[in-house]
Write an enzyme that holds these catalytic residues in place. Structure first.
Site, PDB file in Angstrom:
ATOM      1  N   LYS A 176     -11.834 -15.332 103.955  1.00 11.71           N
ATOM      2  CA  LYS A 176     -13.020 -15.616 104.779  1.00 11.71           C
ATOM      3  C   LYS A 176     -13.729 -17.084 104.542  1.00 11.71           C
ATOM      4  O   LYS A 176     -14.305 -17.788 105.417  1.00 11.71           O
ATOM      5  CB  LYS A 176     -14.072 -14.786 104.204  1.00 11.71           C
ATOM      6  CG  LYS A 176     -13.832 -13.248 104.734  1.00 11.71           C
ATOM      7  CD  LYS A 176     -14.546 -12.063 104.187  1.00 11.71           C
ATOM      8  CE  LYS A 176     -13.876 -10.693 104.639  1.00 11.71           C
ATOM      9  NZ  LYS A 176     -14.419  -9.378 103.894  1.00 11.71           N
ATOM     10  N   GLN A 224     -18.296  -7.751  99.423  1.00 11.87           N
ATOM     11  CA  GLN A 224     -16.893  -7.226  99.535  1.00 11.87           C
ATOM     12  C   GLN A 224     -17.143  -6.025  98.963  1.00 11.87           C
ATOM     13  O   GLN A 224     -17.057  -5.582  97.763  1.00 11.87           O
ATOM     14  CB  GLN A 224     -15.744  -8.220  98.804  1.00 11.87           C
ATOM     15  CG  GLN A 224     -14.645  -7.918  99.213  1.00 11.87           C
ATOM     16  CD  GLN A 224     -14.158  -8.094 100.748  1.00 11.87           C
ATOM     17  OE1 GLN A 224     -14.454  -9.197 101.381  1.00 11.87           O
ATOM     18  NE2 GLN A 224     -13.447  -7.069 101.202  1.00 11.87           N
ATOM     19  N   ASP A 266     -21.630  -7.853 108.438  1.00 14.87           N
ATOM     20  CA  ASP A 266     -20.938  -6.710 108.515  1.00 14.87           C
ATOM     21  C   ASP A 266     -21.237  -5.469 109.248  1.00 14.87           C
ATOM     22  O   ASP A 266     -20.290  -4.537 109.612  1.00 14.87           O
ATOM     23  CB  ASP A 266     -20.614  -6.114 106.939  1.00 14.87           C
ATOM     24  CG  ASP A 266     -19.064  -6.797 106.331  1.00 14.87           C
ATOM     25  OD1 ASP A 266     -18.468  -7.191 106.962  1.00 14.87           O
ATOM     26  OD2 ASP A 266     -19.004  -6.623 105.243  1.00 14.87           O
TER      27      ASP A 266
END
Ligand code: NDP
Length: 282
Positions: A53, A97, A120
């Site tokens: 990322k 994460q 997200d």
């Protein structure tokens, strides 16, 4: 005849190039998209995802900040960091994460992220908006799958779509996105009876299970589109999907490889969401 390979690496590379241009234009207007990535503990798979990322951010020109916290971080410490990032003006997207170490409450952490920075799209507000069909962000993996299907010119309307897996991050939102595109959607899970039979009905089959090569060639309708979300590391370190690729490619009409299929699309969509978050923050 062998299936057409849906090349997520190539499509994501193109998307990233488009985003790079968009970011260059935004920078001329004094806007620099910023992404904060929180990683707790030292899970090796999470470390690889976070590094990928960060690399994508660098390529596109997105400012990125990594917050690597020790495994013993408390819930209060993590929530305090999220709160700080919610108020940080140069950060438009916050990603925590997953999975988090067991003692931390994932749901509470997701709920603490500002919905406007929730790139997200896991926050209940964003999940609700997706359900209604009026959303700012789409969850990265299911949206990446949709992009890959669209890129290949595959029509979804009226098709039998089967999603294997019902997680909040992949299976459920994937089913919803296929429904938005007018697919006739069936969701399968660990209690589904006659999985093979249900899968064989699918014109579009999405496997998001986490069981190496669960979907065999004889579970696929000839000519079907097969999307393999699974990323499973075998004891010999080989990465395989949820689909038996070698057998499936002889039956399917189109199929995603692992690696190089859905994985890169997930990252490209995260970048897209971050740029969007920066744009709507203005
Ligand atoms: P979860 O473990 O959260 O969910 C797995 C789902 O599969 C559950 O709904 C479960 O059913 C179902 N399932 C498990 N075993 C079976 C079975 N034998 N038959 C039918 N259904 C079954 O996983 P995720 O959704 O988070 O991830 C799925 C896979 O996708 C993993 O391999 C993961 O690594 C990968 N992944 C890949 C990403 C990418 O970018 N390519 C991003 C995210 C995930 P039940 O609900 O009944 O337990």
């Amino acid at each position: 005849m062998s299936a057409k390979i849906l090349d997520g690496k190539a499509v994501s590379a193109r998307l990233k190039d488009e985003l790079k241009e968009e970011v260059a234009t935004l920078k001329q207007q004094g806007i620099q998209p910023g992404l904060a990535v929180i990683i707790v503990g030292d899970d090796p798979a999470s470390r690889i995802y976070v590094n990928n990322k960060k690399k994508a951010c660098e390529y596109i020109g997105i400012h990125s900040e990594e917050y690597a916290l020790p495994a013993e971080t408390t819930q209060e410490e993590l929530l305090a960091l999220v709160d700080k990032l919610n108020h940080k003006a140069d950060i438009h997207g916050i990603l925590c994460q997953l999975p988090l170490p067991k003692h931390l409450d994932e749901e509470a952490v997701i709920a603490a992220i500002s919905p406007k920075k929730d790139v997200d799209a896991f926050h209940p507000v964003n999940v609700g908006k997706i359900m209604i069909g009026n959303f700012d962000f789409l969850p990265c993996t299911p949206a990446g799958v949709m992009e890959l299907i669209a890129e290949a010119g595959i029509e979804i309307a009226g098709k039998e779509c089967v999603v294997v897996g019902r997680s909040n991050i992949v299976g459920k939102p994937q089913a919803m996105l296929l429904l938005h595109q007018h697919g006739t959607v069936t969701i399968c899970h660990s209690r589904t009876k006659n999985l093979a039979e249900v899968c064989r009905r699918a014109d579009i089959l999405v496997a998001a299970v986490g069981v190496p090569e669960l979907i065999k060639g004889d579970m696929i309708k000839p000519g079907a589109v097969v999307i393999d979300v699974g990323m499973n590391r075998l004891p010999d370190k080989k990465l395989v999907g949820d689909v038996d690729f070698e057998a499936a490619k002889e039956v399917a009409g189109a199929i995603t490889p692992v690696p190089g299929g859905v994985g890169p699309m997930t990252i490209a969509t995260l970048m897209k969401n971050t740029v969007r978050a920066a744009t709507i923050a203005q």
